[in-house]
Design an enzyme around this catalytic site. Structure first.
Site, PDB file in Angstrom:
ATOM      1  N   LYS A   1       2.002  -3.453   7.658  1.00  0.00           N
ATOM      2  CA  LYS A   1       2.403  -3.464   5.985  1.00  0.00           C
ATOM      3  C   LYS A   1       3.548  -3.141   5.795  1.00  0.00           C
ATOM      4  O   LYS A   1       4.600  -3.649   4.877  1.00  0.00           O
ATOM      5  CB  LYS A   1       1.400  -2.568   5.208  1.00  0.00           C
ATOM      6  CG  LYS A   1       0.017  -3.152   5.183  1.00  0.00           C
ATOM      7  CD  LYS A   1      -0.196  -4.544   4.637  1.00  0.00           C
ATOM      8  CE  LYS A   1       0.148  -4.547   2.987  1.00  0.00           C
ATOM      9  NZ  LYS A   1      -0.108  -5.894   2.328  1.00  0.00           N
TER      10      LYS A   1
ATOM     11  N   TYR B   1      -2.206  -0.279  11.049  1.00  0.00           N
ATOM     12  CA  TYR B   1      -2.153  -1.145   9.750  1.00  0.00           C
ATOM     13  C   TYR B   1      -1.073  -0.892   8.640  1.00  0.00           C
ATOM     14  O   TYR B   1      -0.352  -1.671   8.249  1.00  0.00           O
ATOM     15  CB  TYR B   1      -3.702  -0.730   8.982  1.00  0.00           C
ATOM     16  CG  TYR B   1      -3.542  -1.021   7.478  1.00  0.00           C
ATOM     17  CD1 TYR B   1      -3.495  -2.228   7.029  1.00  0.00           C
ATOM     18  CD2 TYR B   1      -3.394   0.114   6.566  1.00  0.00           C
ATOM     19  CE1 TYR B   1      -3.482  -2.576   5.443  1.00  0.00           C
ATOM     20  CE2 TYR B   1      -3.242  -0.304   5.303  1.00  0.00           C
ATOM     21  CZ  TYR B   1      -3.090  -1.446   4.794  1.00  0.00           C
ATOM     22  OH  TYR B   1      -3.297  -1.743   3.375  1.00  0.00           O
TER      23      TYR B   1
ATOM     24  N   THR C   1       1.005  -1.042  -0.172  1.00  0.00           N
ATOM     25  CA  THR C   1      -0.079  -0.064  -0.135  1.00  0.00           C
ATOM     26  C   THR C   1       0.785   1.151  -0.298  1.00  0.00           C
ATOM     27  O   THR C   1       2.023   1.137   0.523  1.00  0.00           O
ATOM     28  CB  THR C   1      -0.732   0.056   1.200  1.00  0.00           C
ATOM     29  OG1 THR C   1      -1.534   1.293   1.500  1.00  0.00           O
ATOM     30  CG2 THR C   1       0.002  -0.275   2.639  1.00  0.00           C
ATOM     31  N   ASP C   2       0.463   2.516  -0.459  1.00  0.00           N
ATOM     32  CA  ASP C   2       0.858   3.677  -0.358  1.00  0.00           C
ATOM     33  C   ASP C   2       0.988   4.216   0.941  1.00  0.00           C
ATOM     34  O   ASP C   2       1.782   5.217   1.259  1.00  0.00           O
ATOM     35  CB  ASP C   2       0.333   4.508  -1.361  1.00  0.00           C
ATOM     36  CG  ASP C   2      -1.083   4.974  -1.189  1.00  0.00           C
ATOM     37  OD1 ASP C   2      -1.668   4.407  -0.117  1.00  0.00           O
ATOM     38  OD2 ASP C   2      -1.796   6.026  -1.558  1.00  0.00           O
ATOM     39  N   GLU C   3       0.298   3.444   1.742  1.00  0.00           N
ATOM     40  CA  GLU C   3       0.152   4.093   3.309  1.00  0.00           C
ATOM     41  C   GLU C   3       1.281   3.872   4.045  1.00  0.00           C
ATOM     42  O   GLU C   3       1.653   4.758   5.138  1.00  0.00           O
ATOM     43  CB  GLU C   3      -1.003   3.422   4.151  1.00  0.00           C
ATOM     44  CG  GLU C   3      -2.276   3.901   3.565  1.00  0.00           C
ATOM     45  CD  GLU C   3      -3.330   3.445   4.466  1.00  0.00           C
ATOM     46  OE1 GLU C   3      -3.301   3.607   5.674  1.00  0.00           O
ATOM     47  OE2 GLU C   3      -4.416   3.739   3.953  1.00  0.00           O
TER      48      GLU C   3
HETATM   49  P1  NAD Z   1      -9.676  -7.469   2.120  1.00  0.00           P
HETATM   50  O1  NAD Z   1      -9.819  -6.861   3.589  1.00  0.00           O
HETATM   51  O2  NAD Z   1     -10.779  -7.077   1.243  1.00  0.00           O
HETATM   52  O3  NAD Z   1      -9.398  -8.951   1.787  1.00  0.00           O
HETATM   53  C1  NAD Z   1      -8.368  -9.685   2.561  1.00  0.00           C
HETATM   54  C2  NAD Z   1      -8.464 -11.004   2.351  1.00  0.00           C
HETATM   55  O4  NAD Z   1      -7.528 -11.656   2.910  1.00  0.00           O
HETATM   56  C3  NAD Z   1      -9.554 -11.566   2.790  1.00  0.00           C
HETATM   57  O5  NAD Z   1     -10.259 -12.475   1.945  1.00  0.00           O
HETATM   58  C4  NAD Z   1      -9.223 -12.371   4.155  1.00  0.00           C
HETATM   59  O6  NAD Z   1     -10.423 -13.478   4.497  1.00  0.00           O
HETATM   60  C5  NAD Z   1      -8.131 -12.756   3.891  1.00  0.00           C
HETATM   61  N1  NAD Z   1      -7.092 -12.912   4.962  1.00  0.00           N
HETATM   62  C6  NAD Z   1      -7.169 -12.295   6.282  1.00  0.00           C
HETATM   63  N2  NAD Z   1      -6.497 -12.814   7.038  1.00  0.00           N
HETATM   64  C7  NAD Z   1      -5.865 -14.056   6.323  1.00  0.00           C
HETATM   65  C8  NAD Z   1      -5.027 -14.946   6.959  1.00  0.00           C
HETATM   66  N3  NAD Z   1      -4.486 -14.910   8.172  1.00  0.00           N
HETATM   67  N4  NAD Z   1      -4.895 -15.911   6.010  1.00  0.00           N
HETATM   68  C9  NAD Z   1      -5.448 -16.148   4.699  1.00  0.00           C
HETATM   69  N5  NAD Z   1      -6.255 -15.195   4.278  1.00  0.00           N
HETATM   70  C10 NAD Z   1      -6.424 -14.257   5.262  1.00  0.00           C
HETATM   71  O7  NAD Z   1      -8.303  -6.636   1.822  1.00  0.00           O
HETATM   72  P2  NAD Z   1      -8.004  -5.730   0.161  1.00  0.00           P
HETATM   73  O8  NAD Z   1      -8.790  -4.469   0.341  1.00  0.00           O
HETATM   74  O9  NAD Z   1      -8.600  -6.601  -0.749  1.00  0.00           O
HETATM   75  O10 NAD Z   1      -6.432  -5.678   0.070  1.00  0.00           O
HETATM   76  C11 NAD Z   1      -5.874  -6.868  -0.344  1.00  0.00           C
HETATM   77  C12 NAD Z   1      -4.325  -6.346  -0.301  1.00  0.00           C
HETATM   78  O11 NAD Z   1      -4.142  -5.250  -0.998  1.00  0.00           O
HETATM   79  C13 NAD Z   1      -3.933  -6.100   1.205  1.00  0.00           C
HETATM   80  O12 NAD Z   1      -2.552  -6.614   1.302  1.00  0.00           O
HETATM   81  C14 NAD Z   1      -4.049  -4.744   1.183  1.00  0.00           C
HETATM   82  O13 NAD Z   1      -2.778  -4.210   2.177  1.00  0.00           O
HETATM   83  C15 NAD Z   1      -3.350  -4.242  -0.028  1.00  0.00           C
HETATM   84  N6  NAD Z   1      -3.922  -2.928  -0.710  1.00  0.00           N
HETATM   85  C16 NAD Z   1      -5.402  -2.459  -0.453  1.00  0.00           C
HETATM   86  C17 NAD Z   1      -5.684  -1.330  -0.873  1.00  0.00           C
HETATM   87  C18 NAD Z   1      -7.126  -1.016  -0.968  1.00  0.00           C
HETATM   88  O14 NAD Z   1      -7.411   0.301  -1.252  1.00  0.00           O
HETATM   89  N7  NAD Z   1      -8.072  -1.875  -0.717  1.00  0.00           N
HETATM   90  C19 NAD Z   1      -4.884  -0.473  -1.573  1.00  0.00           C
HETATM   91  C20 NAD Z   1      -3.562  -1.091  -1.622  1.00  0.00           C
HETATM   92  C21 NAD Z   1      -3.075  -2.087  -1.256  1.00  0.00           C
HETATM   93  O1  DAU Z   2      -4.327   3.808   0.485  1.00  0.00           O
HETATM   94  C1  DAU Z   2      -4.305   2.723   0.410  1.00  0.00           C
HETATM   95  C2  DAU Z   2      -5.250   2.181   1.397  1.00  0.00           C
HETATM   96  O2  DAU Z   2      -6.517   2.657   1.288  1.00  0.00           O
HETATM   97  C3  DAU Z   2      -5.183   0.717   1.707  1.00  0.00           C
HETATM   98  O3  DAU Z   2      -3.749   0.208   2.015  1.00  0.00           O
HETATM   99  C4  DAU Z   2      -6.050   0.426   2.828  1.00  0.00           C
HETATM  100  O4  DAU Z   2      -6.396  -1.278   2.844  1.00  0.00           O
HETATM  101  C5  DAU Z   2      -7.597   0.927   2.500  1.00  0.00           C
HETATM  102  O5  DAU Z   2      -8.417   0.547   3.423  1.00  0.00           O
HETATM  103  C6  DAU Z   2      -7.539   2.301   2.232  1.00  0.00           C
HETATM  104  O6  DAU Z   2      -7.224   3.114   3.368  1.00  0.00           O
HETATM  105  P1  DAU Z   2      -8.020   4.271   3.861  1.00  0.00           P
HETATM  106  O7  DAU Z   2      -8.073   4.464   5.366  1.00  0.00           O
HETATM  107  O8  DAU Z   2      -7.463   5.571   2.923  1.00  0.00           O
HETATM  108  O9  DAU Z   2      -9.397   4.024   3.122  1.00  0.00           O
HETATM  109  P2  DAU Z   2     -10.878   4.215   3.813  1.00  0.00           P
HETATM  110  O10 DAU Z   2     -11.767   3.824   2.782  1.00  0.00           O
HETATM  111  O11 DAU Z   2     -10.932   3.478   5.078  1.00  0.00           O
HETATM  112  O12 DAU Z   2     -11.033   5.654   4.027  1.00  0.00           O
HETATM  113  C7  DAU Z   2     -10.608   6.845   2.994  1.00  0.00           C
HETATM  114  C8  DAU Z   2     -10.909   8.044   3.373  1.00  0.00           C
HETATM  115  O13 DAU Z   2     -12.269   8.386   3.809  1.00  0.00           O
HETATM  116  C9  DAU Z   2      -9.973   8.243   4.619  1.00  0.00           C
HETATM  117  O14 DAU Z   2      -9.451   9.527   4.626  1.00  0.00           O
HETATM  118  C10 DAU Z   2     -10.832   8.078   5.845  1.00  0.00           C
HETATM  119  C11 DAU Z   2     -12.219   8.802   5.292  1.00  0.00           C
HETATM  120  N1  DAU Z   2     -13.492   7.940   5.952  1.00  0.00           N
HETATM  121  C12 DAU Z   2     -13.515   6.702   5.833  1.00  0.00           C
HETATM  122  C13 DAU Z   2     -14.790   6.060   6.204  1.00  0.00           C
HETATM  123  C14 DAU Z   2     -14.750   4.457   6.559  1.00  0.00           C
HETATM  124  C15 DAU Z   2     -14.519   9.041   6.455  1.00  0.00           C
HETATM  125  O15 DAU Z   2     -14.480  10.046   6.237  1.00  0.00           O
HETATM  126  N2  DAU Z   2     -15.609   8.197   6.686  1.00  0.00           N
HETATM  127  C16 DAU Z   2     -15.768   6.819   6.868  1.00  0.00           C
HETATM  128  O16 DAU Z   2     -16.791   6.522   7.412  1.00  0.00           O
END
Ligand code: NAD
Ligand code: DAU
Length: 356
Positions: A164, A160, A134-136
């Site tokens: 990562k 989180y 992630t970019d975080e």
């Molecule tokens: P998600 O939470 O939707 O899915 C995570 C999956 O991992 C689920 O299916 C869960 O059951 C499985 N899981 C969790 N713990 C596990 C374990 N111990 N063993 C096996 N499986 C397990 O997550 P996502 O949003 O799809 O993110 C996927 C990956 O991409 C993550 O590594 C996250 O850090 C990264 N990522 C997400 C975003 C985003 O915007 N969602 C952006 C950048 C990177």
């Molecule tokens: O940047 C990549 C990341 O993006 C991933 O690594 C994470 O897995 C993914 O969850 C996401 O993280 P964020 O914290 O940026 O996403 P989220 O959707 O939780 O929130 C997006 C923005 O919106 C953040 O600034 C918080 C704000 N927010 C979020 C929720 C859930 C609100 O204002 N209200 C809300 O109820």
């Protein structure tokens, strides 16, 4: 040579989009999903593949070393695409330990298992360990600062992102120490189908459909850089097929938006495309709520390395991606309704004080 992919976390949001994408694009490749089916994992996301001879689902934990060892051998895995993680920042504030376990110990377990397996096979150079991150990990940007590059120093701010970052460091170390053919990708905020309701875009969309308030944290001026999930999948495809081992690639859509502007845009599109909304215009539901602890102010990704070196470009604009995503949630209420379970309501109450 056809790949044998082990996709960890393949039942989650991005993992399942990736598995569906990969199977359509490379139908000859074998895909084995390993997923613990936590609250975020959902086999419905993979329902279209259940009868495919090249798709297998294993219910299990990435921290289970004997299970991973057996899988790599039995399925002759050539490529690990590692998505499994605890992914939600708000949950990491409530219960950090599960993030350390899965994101750090889980990644370490996979790396160790893959290293032994790869060494036993005489270190094939075509094998890959793709670590999806992630970019975080780069922390938070000020308004005037330029976007994150691959060499931006790590400065994670939440449990989180710290977990990562820890996993990224381990992957890097395995390349440098053992020459394990790893690649790391750091991606910005994704959105699209199968996104769990706790995240900003699906949460706003579902709450609009239910006539519930739309909780915007703090002053709503935080900025995220949004990428349509199918563009993330096409980037990972390019990275797996053309990327260089030991490298890191940033992935982003060049779509920086303030949260409040995004929520207003979601309201506007929903007013237009959703039939019979309980409250219209939907933006009447916007409510400012207490800020997230340690809330990062701004993320922005510079993906020029990926664009220049591997020729990747995102296809969707924020408007086009958002329209298809919101339409998907309108059409697929049977997918998200069951996810608003008692456990989810309990979580929601902890974060927002109420499930109204
Ligand atoms: P998600 O939470 O939707 O899915 C995570 C999956 O991992 C689920 O299916 C869960 O059951 C499985 N899981 C969790 N713990 C596990 C374990 N111990 N063993 C096996 N499986 C397990 O997550 P996502 O949003 O799809 O993110 C996927 C990956 O991409 C993550 O590594 C996250 O850090 C990264 N990522 C997400 C975003 C985003 O915007 N969602 C952006 C950048 C990177
Ligand atoms: O940047 C990549 C990341 O993006 C991933 O690594 C994470 O897995 C993914 O969850 C996401 O993280 P964020 O914290 O940026 O996403 P989220 O959707 O939780 O929130 C997006 C923005 O919106 C953040 O600034 C918080 C704000 N927010 C979020 C929720 C859930 C609100 O204002 N209200 C809300 O109820």
């Amino acid at each position: 040579m056809h790949k044998h992919l082990l996709v960890t976390g393949g039942a989650g949001f991005i993992g399942s989009n990736f598995v569906n994408y990969w199977h359509e694009k490379h139908p000859q490749d074998k895909i084995i999903v390993l997923d613990a089916l936590t609250y975020a994992g959902n086999r419905q996301n993979l329902i279209n593949l259940e009868n495919s001879p090249n798709f297998f689902f294993i219910h299990g934990d990435i921290c289970d070393r004997p299970l991973v060892d057996n899988l790599l051998e039995a399925e002759k895995i050539t490529t690990i695409a590692h998505f499994a993680a605890e992914s939600h920042v708000d949950r990491s504030i409530l219960t950090p330990s599960t993030f350390i376990q899965t994101n750090i110990i889980g990644t370490f377990t996979l790396l160790e298992s893959f290293r032994h397996y790869w060494q036993k096979q005489n270190q094939p150079s075509a094998y890959r360990f793709l670590h999806v991150s992630t970019d975080e990990v780069y922390g938070s940007l000020k308004a005037h600062e330029s976007a994150f590059k691959e060499n931006t120093p790590y400065a994670p701010n939440s449990p989180y992102s710290a977990s990562k970052a820890g996993s990224d460091h381990l992957v890097r170390a395995y390349y440098h120490t053992y020459n394990l053919p790893t690649i790391i990708t750091n991606c910005s905020n994704n959105y699209g189908a199968y996104h769990f309701p706790e995240k900003l875009i699906p949460l706003m969309c579902i709450n609009i459909l239910l006539g519930k308030s739309l909780p915007v944290y703090g002053d709503g001026q935080n900025i995220r850089d949004w990428l349509y999930v199918k563009d993330h999948c096409s980037a990972l495809d390019v990275v797996l097929n053309k990327g260089k081992e030991g490298e890191t690639y940033n992935i982003g859509g060049n779509n920086e938006v303030k949260n409040i502007d995004l929520v207003e845009l979601i309201c506007q599109i929903m007013d237009e495309i959703a039939p019979n909304l309980p409250v219209k215009p939907a933006n009447q539901l916007i409510t400012y709520v207490k800020d997230r602890a340690g809330h990062d102010r701004r993320y922005a990704i510079d993906s020029s390395k990926l664009q220049k070196e591997l020729g990747w470009k995102p296809k969707a604009t924020l408007e086009s991606g958002l329209r298809s995503t919101l339409q998907w949630y309108i059409n697929n209420q049977q997918w998200w309704q069951p996810l608003l379970s008692t456990d989810y309501q309990k979580y929601y109450q902890q974060v927002y004080g109420t499930f109204k």
